[in-house]
Structure formats: C-alpha cells, structure tokens
Write an enzyme that holds these catalytic residues in place. Structure first.
Site, short mmCIF file in Angstrom:
data_model
loop_
_atom_site.label_atom_id
_atom_site.label_comp_id
_atom_site.label_asym_id
_atom_site.label_seq_id
_atom_site.Cartn_x
_atom_site.Cartn_y
_atom_site.Cartn_z
N ASP A 140 0.73 -1.61 -0.06
CA ASP A 140 0.24 0.35 -0.18
C ASP A 140 0.61 1.93 -0.11
O ASP A 140 2.31 1.48 0.71
CB ASP A 140 -0.67 0.39 1.02
CG ASP A 140 -2.33 -0.95 1.62
OD1 ASP A 140 -2.01 -1.76 -0.11
OD2 ASP A 140 -2.55 -1.30 2.30
N ASP A 151 -15.15 -3.61 -1.89
CA ASP A 151 -14.98 -3.53 -0.45
C ASP A 151 -16.17 -2.88 -0.87
O ASP A 151 -16.93 -2.30 -0.59
CB ASP A 151 -13.75 -1.76 -0.73
CG ASP A 151 -12.78 -2.29 -1.32
OD1 ASP A 151 -12.07 -3.60 -2.21
OD2 ASP A 151 -11.79 -1.29 -1.58
#
Length: 255
Positions: free
Chosen positions: A8, A129
């Site tokens: 990330d 998500d």
C-alpha cells in the site's frame, strides 16, 4: 491458490492502514521497490499495489513509484486506487502494470467499466470493498446502498476478469477472513474471486482452500507479512502451486 503480497503506497512509502483509516497508518518501509523485490524472491507470483493517495483523491498519485516497482520485478503487478478514467489505466499499462483494479467507478459509472472490459480484455479486475455487505467507495470514505454480490454479478456480466473482495472491518486487523461473505461472493459469480482483508496466519490461508472449488483462487496478504505473522515463502509452499499436500511423499527405501 495464489498468495498475493500487498504493498500500500502512501506518499511513496509502503504503509498499512487499520480498517482503511488514513489516520491509523503505519510505515513499514520507505522503499517499495525493495519490498517488491523481497516478495518476488520469496516466491510471490503476483503483486498487489494500492495507491492510497489516489484512492482518496480520485486520481493516480504514486505513478512514479508504481513504475519503479514494475520495472524492478518480473512477476505480474495489479494496481488499484483512484482509477476513474481510461487514460489513467492506459498509462498504468504503459509502465508495465498487468491488471487494473477499479472500484469506485463500478458503482458510479458502470458503463465505463463495461467499456474498459471490452477495451482491455482479461486486464480489468473489479475491487469490491464492503461494510456489512454494502459496497464502499472513494477510498472507503463513503458507503453505498448497493449489495456487494449484486455489483459482482453485474461486473462479471460486463467481462471483468476477477473480483477482489475486501471486508473492510477485517482489513489490517489480523482477525481472519470473512469466510461466509467470501463463500457467498464466490457462489454469486462465475469468475475468479480473490480474498482480501484479515489474513493473519498460515491457518487462515489453509482454511481458504476450502473455498477454492467455488472459485476463490487467491488471497491478498498485507499486514501479516510485515509483522512476520505469515512467512510468504512458507505460505506459497503451503497453499500455492506444488503445495505440500499435492506433493507425493518420498517412496519408501528398503535396505
């Protein structure tokens, strides 16, 4: 089953968030290229990159860092975060990215996703998500009223190559994947599903093997790799190609 390490990116650095909270970020390495090379050396067959700045701002921000990673390793790279237009996705492909992960536009502009799937066959992955089964968008800052499985079915119909399903409440928590939600997702679509969020141990990865016949073909692992709770090389041996249970034992030796 592929074990897919996650990197990330936040301001060009390798970080992890807790439940998607930008205010709860932890820097694990200043150099994502170094991390990517490590995961490749430990047996990764794919790398998952998320542009966290891009997800928040709605445009690609860490393109230079992404390009540096793709040029440094030979395994396929999938990238998500802030991919809201065709030009940005084309630019990623130009710098060596193999798969583009779209999320927010699947909710806000599904016709664009349909066009992208036609223009870039087998290269568009839809990231779904969810909070309590409802799809979150814009870097998880907003939650819609759309059911995750309904969106997945629509995207599969458009020609998406796979679904990455993330349970936000489990992301970065090391409490294990949401097995029931993953089972429901895999049963809802006829394209591959990749699990994301909550993997904390080798046991979690082994448990996901039960969902492999339903179409769960991979698992993204983030925090657990950085904390040392999961060894990537061991995980690949345990659930990846040529995994332990698939390797025949040595034949008995007789004196």
């Amino acid at each position: 089953m592929e074990v897919i390490p996650a990197i990330d990116l936040l301001q060009g650095r390798c970080v992890r968030l807790y439940q998607g909270d930008y205010n709860q970020s932890e820097v694990f390495n200043e150099n994502p290229v170094e991390v990517a090379r490590q995961w490749e050396q430990e047996g990764a067959t794919r790398l998952h990159l998320v542009d966290l700045d891009g997800a928040k701002e709605g445009k690609s921000v860490n393109l230079d860092a992404i390009a540096s990673v793709t040029q440094a390793i030979s395994i396929p790279v999938e990238v998500g975060g802030g991919l809201r237009d065709k030009a940005t996705i084309e630019r990623l492909f130009e710098v060596g990215v193999r798969y583009a992960i779209v999320g927010t536009i699947a909710v806000e502009n599904p016709a664009l996703v349909q066009q992208l799937c036609q223009d870039f066959p087998d290269q568009i992955i839809v990231g779904i998500d969810a909070r309590n089964g409802k799809v979150a968008t814009r870097g998880w800052l907003e939650t819609s009223e759309i059911n995750a499985t309904d969106l997945a079915q629509q995207m599969a119909g458009f020609g998406a190559s796979a679904i990455i399903y993330t349970d936000i409440h489990r992301d970065g928590t090391l409490i294990g994947p949401n097995m029931e939600a993953l089972r429901e997702m895999a049963q809802a679509v006829d394209i591959p599903v990749i699990a994301s969020g909550g993997v904390s141990s080798l046991t979690d990865l082994l448990s996901l093997l039960a969902l492999e016949p339903l179409g769960v073909i991979g698992a993204i692992v983030g925090r657990a790799l950085y904390t040392g709770d999961v060894s990537l090389s061991e995980a690949v041996r345990a659930v990846g190609q040529g995994r332990w249970q698939d390797v025949p034992p040595d034949p008995p030796r007789f004196a």
